[in-house]
Enzyme design. Structure first.
Site, PDB file in Angstrom:
ATOM      1  N   HIS A 195      75.216  98.615 -11.667  1.00 22.06           N
ATOM      2  CA  HIS A 195      76.309  97.644 -11.541  1.00 22.06           C
ATOM      3  C   HIS A 195      76.632  97.351 -10.093  1.00 22.06           C
ATOM      4  O   HIS A 195      77.068  96.264  -9.759  1.00 22.06           O
ATOM      5  CB  HIS A 195      77.522  98.112 -12.337  1.00 22.06           C
ATOM      6  CG  HIS A 195      77.295  97.954 -13.798  1.00 22.06           C
ATOM      7  ND1 HIS A 195      76.814  98.968 -14.577  1.00 22.06           N
ATOM      8  CD2 HIS A 195      77.389  96.862 -14.593  1.00 22.06           C
ATOM      9  CE1 HIS A 195      76.644  98.519 -15.804  1.00 22.06           C
ATOM     10  NE2 HIS A 195      76.985  97.252 -15.841  1.00 22.06           N
ATOM     11  N   ARG A 302      82.751  90.623 -17.840  1.00 23.92           N
ATOM     12  CA  ARG A 302      82.839  92.087 -17.965  1.00 23.92           C
ATOM     13  C   ARG A 302      84.283  92.532 -17.725  1.00 23.92           C
ATOM     14  O   ARG A 302      84.704  92.684 -16.575  1.00 23.92           O
ATOM     15  CB  ARG A 302      81.926  92.762 -16.942  1.00 23.92           C
ATOM     16  CG  ARG A 302      80.433  92.575 -17.172  1.00 23.92           C
ATOM     17  CD  ARG A 302      79.650  93.365 -16.124  1.00 23.92           C
ATOM     18  NE  ARG A 302      78.239  93.466 -16.403  1.00 23.92           N
ATOM     19  CZ  ARG A 302      77.309  92.658 -15.888  1.00 23.92           C
ATOM     20  NH1 ARG A 302      77.656  91.670 -15.093  1.00 23.92           N
ATOM     21  NH2 ARG A 302      76.033  92.834 -16.180  1.00 23.92           N
ATOM     22  N   ARG A 340      83.608  90.101 -23.045  1.00 19.16           N
ATOM     23  CA  ARG A 340      83.188  91.373 -23.633  1.00 19.16           C
ATOM     24  C   ARG A 340      84.327  92.377 -23.540  1.00 19.16           C
ATOM     25  O   ARG A 340      84.952  92.517 -22.490  1.00 19.16           O
ATOM     26  CB  ARG A 340      81.972  91.888 -22.865  1.00 19.16           C
ATOM     27  CG  ARG A 340      81.473  93.213 -23.357  1.00 19.16           C
ATOM     28  CD  ARG A 340      80.190  93.596 -22.690  1.00 19.16           C
ATOM     29  NE  ARG A 340      80.402  94.116 -21.354  1.00 19.16           N
ATOM     30  CZ  ARG A 340      79.424  94.484 -20.547  1.00 19.16           C
ATOM     31  NH1 ARG A 340      78.159  94.358 -20.930  1.00 19.16           N
ATOM     32  NH2 ARG A 340      79.673  94.962 -19.357  1.00 19.16           N
ATOM     33  N   GLU A 442      71.931  95.842 -27.042  1.00 24.36           N
ATOM     34  CA  GLU A 442      71.466  96.536 -25.832  1.00 24.36           C
ATOM     35  C   GLU A 442      71.062  97.981 -26.127  1.00 24.36           C
ATOM     36  O   GLU A 442      70.726  98.732 -25.233  1.00 24.36           O
ATOM     37  CB  GLU A 442      72.533  96.483 -24.734  1.00 24.36           C
ATOM     38  CG  GLU A 442      73.906  96.961 -25.150  1.00 24.36           C
ATOM     39  CD  GLU A 442      74.954  96.795 -24.045  1.00 24.36           C
ATOM     40  OE1 GLU A 442      74.593  96.658 -22.869  1.00 24.36           O
ATOM     41  OE2 GLU A 442      76.154  96.842 -24.380  1.00 24.36           O
ATOM     42  N   ASN A 465      69.663  94.912 -19.534  1.00 31.72           N
ATOM     43  CA  ASN A 465      69.813  95.970 -18.516  1.00 31.72           C
ATOM     44  C   ASN A 465      69.823  97.334 -19.196  1.00 31.72           C
ATOM     45  O   ASN A 465      69.141  98.269 -18.774  1.00 31.72           O
ATOM     46  CB  ASN A 465      71.116  95.797 -17.726  1.00 31.72           C
ATOM     47  CG  ASN A 465      71.189  94.463 -17.037  1.00 31.72           C
ATOM     48  OD1 ASN A 465      70.162  93.833 -16.828  1.00 31.72           O
ATOM     49  ND2 ASN A 465      72.380  94.027 -16.707  1.00 31.72           N
ATOM     50  N   ASP A 466      70.631  97.420 -20.240  1.00 30.35           N
ATOM     51  CA  ASP A 466      70.670  98.689 -20.970  1.00 30.35           C
ATOM     52  C   ASP A 466      69.517  98.806 -21.960  1.00 30.35           C
ATOM     53  O   ASP A 466      68.996  99.901 -22.181  1.00 30.35           O
ATOM     54  CB  ASP A 466      72.005  98.833 -21.710  1.00 30.35           C
ATOM     55  CG  ASP A 466      73.086  99.371 -20.785  1.00 30.35           C
ATOM     56  OD1 ASP A 466      72.802 100.338 -20.062  1.00 30.35           O
ATOM     57  OD2 ASP A 466      74.188  98.809 -20.773  1.00 30.35           O
ATOM     58  N   ARG A 476      68.761 103.333 -15.399  1.00 34.14           N
ATOM     59  CA  ARG A 476      68.815 102.106 -14.600  1.00 34.14           C
ATOM     60  C   ARG A 476      69.380 102.312 -13.201  1.00 34.14           C
ATOM     61  O   ARG A 476      69.287 101.425 -12.357  1.00 34.14           O
ATOM     62  CB  ARG A 476      69.612 101.022 -15.351  1.00 34.14           C
ATOM     63  CG  ARG A 476      71.056 101.351 -15.561  1.00 34.14           C
ATOM     64  CD  ARG A 476      71.713 100.404 -16.546  1.00 34.14           C
ATOM     65  NE  ARG A 476      72.357  99.272 -15.913  1.00 34.14           N
ATOM     66  CZ  ARG A 476      73.166  98.420 -16.534  1.00 34.14           C
ATOM     67  NH1 ARG A 476      73.409  98.562 -17.830  1.00 34.14           N
ATOM     68  NH2 ARG A 476      73.718  97.426 -15.904  1.00 34.14           N
ATOM     69  N   CYS A 513      71.833  88.186 -21.671  1.00 37.18           N
ATOM     70  CA  CYS A 513      72.740  88.252 -20.518  1.00 37.18           C
ATOM     71  C   CYS A 513      72.391  89.399 -19.575  1.00 37.18           C
ATOM     72  O   CYS A 513      73.137  89.696 -18.653  1.00 37.18           O
ATOM     73  CB  CYS A 513      74.190  88.355 -20.977  1.00 37.18           C
ATOM     74  SG  CYS A 513      74.557  89.859 -21.868  1.00 37.18           S
TER      75      CYS A 513
HETATM   76  C1  PEP Z   1      73.225  94.716 -20.116  1.00 41.07           C
HETATM   77  O1  PEP Z   1      73.235  95.910 -20.413  1.00 41.07           O
HETATM   78  O2  PEP Z   1      72.188  94.024 -20.081  1.00 41.07           O
HETATM   79  C2  PEP Z   1      74.469  94.025 -19.743  1.00 41.07           C
HETATM   80  C3  PEP Z   1      74.478  92.736 -19.509  1.00 41.07           C
HETATM   81  O3  PEP Z   1      75.590  94.768 -19.612  1.00 41.07           O
HETATM   82  P1  PEP Z   1      75.894  95.689 -18.351  1.00 41.07           P
HETATM   83  O4  PEP Z   1      74.934  95.306 -17.258  1.00 41.07           O
HETATM   84  O5  PEP Z   1      77.310  95.434 -17.970  1.00 41.07           O
HETATM   85  O6  PEP Z   1      75.668  97.051 -18.879  1.00 41.07           O
HETATM   86 MG    MG Z   2      75.048  96.960 -20.880  1.00 42.57          MG
END
Ligand code: PEP
Ligand code: MG
Length: 591
Positions: A195, A302, A340, A442, A465-466, A476, A513
């Site tokens: 993040h 977020r 979210r 995710e 991402n997750d 990550r 996303c």
């Molecule tokens: C993700 O996990 O792809 C996502 C968009 O949420 P975050 O990056 O906030 O975990």
């Molecule tokens: Mg996520």
């Protein structure tokens, strides 16, 4: 002295652009505990210092407790009360005082020894509950130590145009940096989709992360160049290098401005398939910038950053959140916001969460929706949903639950939503009864059972991402395994295809996303997989739009037939490169 420390280092490029400025060191590492023997006449002073630090800690905990009491219905303020009991416990206080007096050691070291001893006692107990209490003692000890050392975790406040250098920064720290108008950011640790990296990109702060030891080789005041596109950092460079990079920064700024000129063009493929390009935002003050970059709405807001922005114990209540959501919708002026519910935990820690759980594997732990569904946090979750529902009369808004792993969990989250709607209805508070409810996909289990989840929601948003982290078992935020973090891994293509197909079969919308939606190289593959909504860091929108406008849907369909049967990432990349070359798309040079 500077002349002796000219260095050039390479790390992970996390946010493109060039930053040049003086280093500002931020120390967020674990505390180094000074160890000193003291003389007889210093004993009294050390005892007074320890006493004062215990009192300050007590006052701080009192403040946190009062805020929690005021803002939530649950009883988690009792946890803080329990910390205060530890703080006053004779095993801690008397023992530390005794060590100062008898072993003639400084207050920090005496406290540290005592805390370690108590933790050792807990460790030896064969009961999980008691073993876990060791972290409570550790938490209290750390607070007292910070007070002793004058190292409270306050906000990072670098001077303007500084290059922030840190071992690590929390996302909350990073979010504050843009307000300070810093020129760049470099860290020892971190991955591209941490993040911290995401926020650096959102605020267009050039950043290189995963440099391993940058925070130990740089000193405050050193001249630094950060090349966030190439992942390079220069420490005390030659004047010639500085001049070269100033010139390059100038050219990049001109290129960025030229890209923005496509803002009002439609994001349609060359053969006319419209694609929706949305922005991921973490703060309301990013929305205007997102619109300037051509965002057609917000695909991911977020909300957890509302809980992280105001300091360790500042939890926004329902009315405050309602005001934020209302202003988001007003700024968007009829464009949709997908908001979210808060996704705290793992790398998005607040003291409010961190104080309560110590976890060995936080990414797999009590985070996100799981945390929201616990007894203590559920009231806070419900108050956020109420705020969202109340805001829904001010513009199109969709509510999205993060980290749903299956149908059971979705139903539990929806039960909270049902309670919230019921309450509003009973009190005649207006809200949009047709508000759309969706989930992030995710967690691999959700991607696998997307066909079972689809009938129960209005939309999916794939959080790659997750999803990459969990499907490929690659942390990550861990720079040591970042080479394995591969958005184009065949597994990812199959999971995404599965989700898109389930959404289509049930006629619900599906977007993506995760950060890969903003990667120009990956975009053709996403379109080929059938995605029509992409939500990304707004700064990526102009370039992604250019790619989309050069692609032909017909060619993409042919591309995907080949790509989903390929076995390796390099084969997938080669297929995309061949496609770019055949379609004369400039992005081929990126591959
Ligand atoms: C993700 O996990 O792809 C996502 C968009 O949420 P975050 O990056 O906030 O975990
Ligand atoms: Mg996520």
């Amino acid at each position: 002295m500077e002349a002796n420390r000219k260095l050039r280092k390479r790390g992970t490029p996390a946010s493109s652009g060039i930053g040049i400025g003086r280093a500002y060191l931020v120390d967020r590492r674990r505390l180094k505990i000074p160890k000193r023997h003291i003389s007889e006449d210093q004993i009294e002073d050390e005892m007074v210092r320890l006493h004062a630090a215990l009192e300050s800690s007590d006052r701080q905990l009192d403040r946190i407790k009062q805020k929690l009491q005021k803002r939530t219905e649950g009883d988690h303020h009792n946890i803080i009360a329990a910390y205060q009991l530890i703080l006053h416990d004779e095993h801690l206080v008397d023992e530390a005082m005794r060590l100062i007096r008898e072993d003639r050691i400084n207050a920090e070291w005496a406290l540290h020894q005592t805390v370690e001893h108590i933790q050792g006692v807990f460790d030896a107990i064969e009961d999980d509950y008691f073993r876990e209490r060791r972290s409570d003692v550790g938490f209290v000890g750390e607070r007292v130590l910070r007070n002793l050392l004058g190292r409270e975790l306050g906000p990072v406040k670098p001077p303007p145009d500084a290059i922030v250098v840190a071992h690590d920064l929390s996302p909350a720290d990073t979010a504050q940096l843009h307000r300070a108008a810093v020129a760049g950011l470099v860290t020892d640790v971190g991955g591209k989709t941490s993040h911290t990296a995401i926020i650096a990109r959102a605020h267009e702060i050039p950043a290189v992360i995963g440099l391993e030891d940058i925070s130990t080789v740089v000193e405050t005041g050193d001249l630094i160049i950060v090349d966030g596109s190439m992942g390079e950092v220069f420490i005390n460079p030659e004047a010639r290098t500085v001049a070269e990079y100033r010139e390059l920064a100038h050219k990049e700024a001109a290129f960025g401005a030229a890209l923005l000129s496509n803002r009002d063009l439609p994001a349609d493929t060359a053969d006319g398939t419209p694609i929706e390009l949305l922005a991921n935002v973490d703060h309301t003050d990013e929305i205007q910038g997102a619109l300037n970059h051509g965002a057609m709405g917000v695909g991911l807001f977020r909300t957890e950053f509302l809980f992280m922005a105001g300091g360790e114990d500042d939890i926004p209540d329902e009315d405050e959140q309602y005001e934020v959501f209302r202003s988001v919708l007003e700024m968007l002026d009829g464009k949709t916001a997908t908001i979210r519910t808060f996704d705290l935990g793992a790398d998005k820690m607040t003291q409010f969460i961190g104080a309560r759980h110590h976890e060995v594997n936080p990414a797999l732990g009590l985070r996100s929706i799981r945390l929201c569904l616990t007894e203590g946090v559920r009231p806070l979750f419900k108050s956020q949903i109420r705020a969202l529902l109340r805001a829904s009369v001010h513009g199109p808004v969709r509510i999205m639950f993060p980290m749903i792993s299956g149908v059971d969990e979705l139903r539990l989250a929806r039960a909270v939503l049902d309670e919230a709607t019921e309450e509003l209805r009973a009190d005649s508070v207006p809200y949009d009864p047709h508000i759309k409810i969706g989930i992030m996909v995710e967690v691999p289990s959700a991607a696998m059972v997307a066909d079972l989840l689809a009938p129960e929601v209005d939309f999916f948003s794939i959080g790659t991402n997750d999803l990459i982290q969990y499907a490929l078992a690659v942390d990550r935020v861990n720079e040591h395994v970042s080479y394995l973090y591969q958005p184009l891994h065949p597994c990812m293509l199959r999971l995404i295809r599965n989700v898109v197909e389930a959404a289509r079969a049930h006629d619900i919308s599906v977007s993506i996303c995760g950060e890969m939606a903003g990667d120009p190289v990956v975009v053709p593959v996403l379109l080929a997989l059938g995605l029509r909504e992409l939500s990304m860091n707004a700064v990526a929108i102009p370039e992604v739009k250019n790619i989309i406008r050069s692609c032909r849907q017909g060619d993409l369909e042919a591309l995907i037939d080949g790509v989903t049967s390929l076995g390796t990432v390099s084969e997938v990349r080669a297929a995309v490169r061949d496609y770019f070359l055949s379609a004369n798309i400039e992005a081929a040079k990126l591959l």
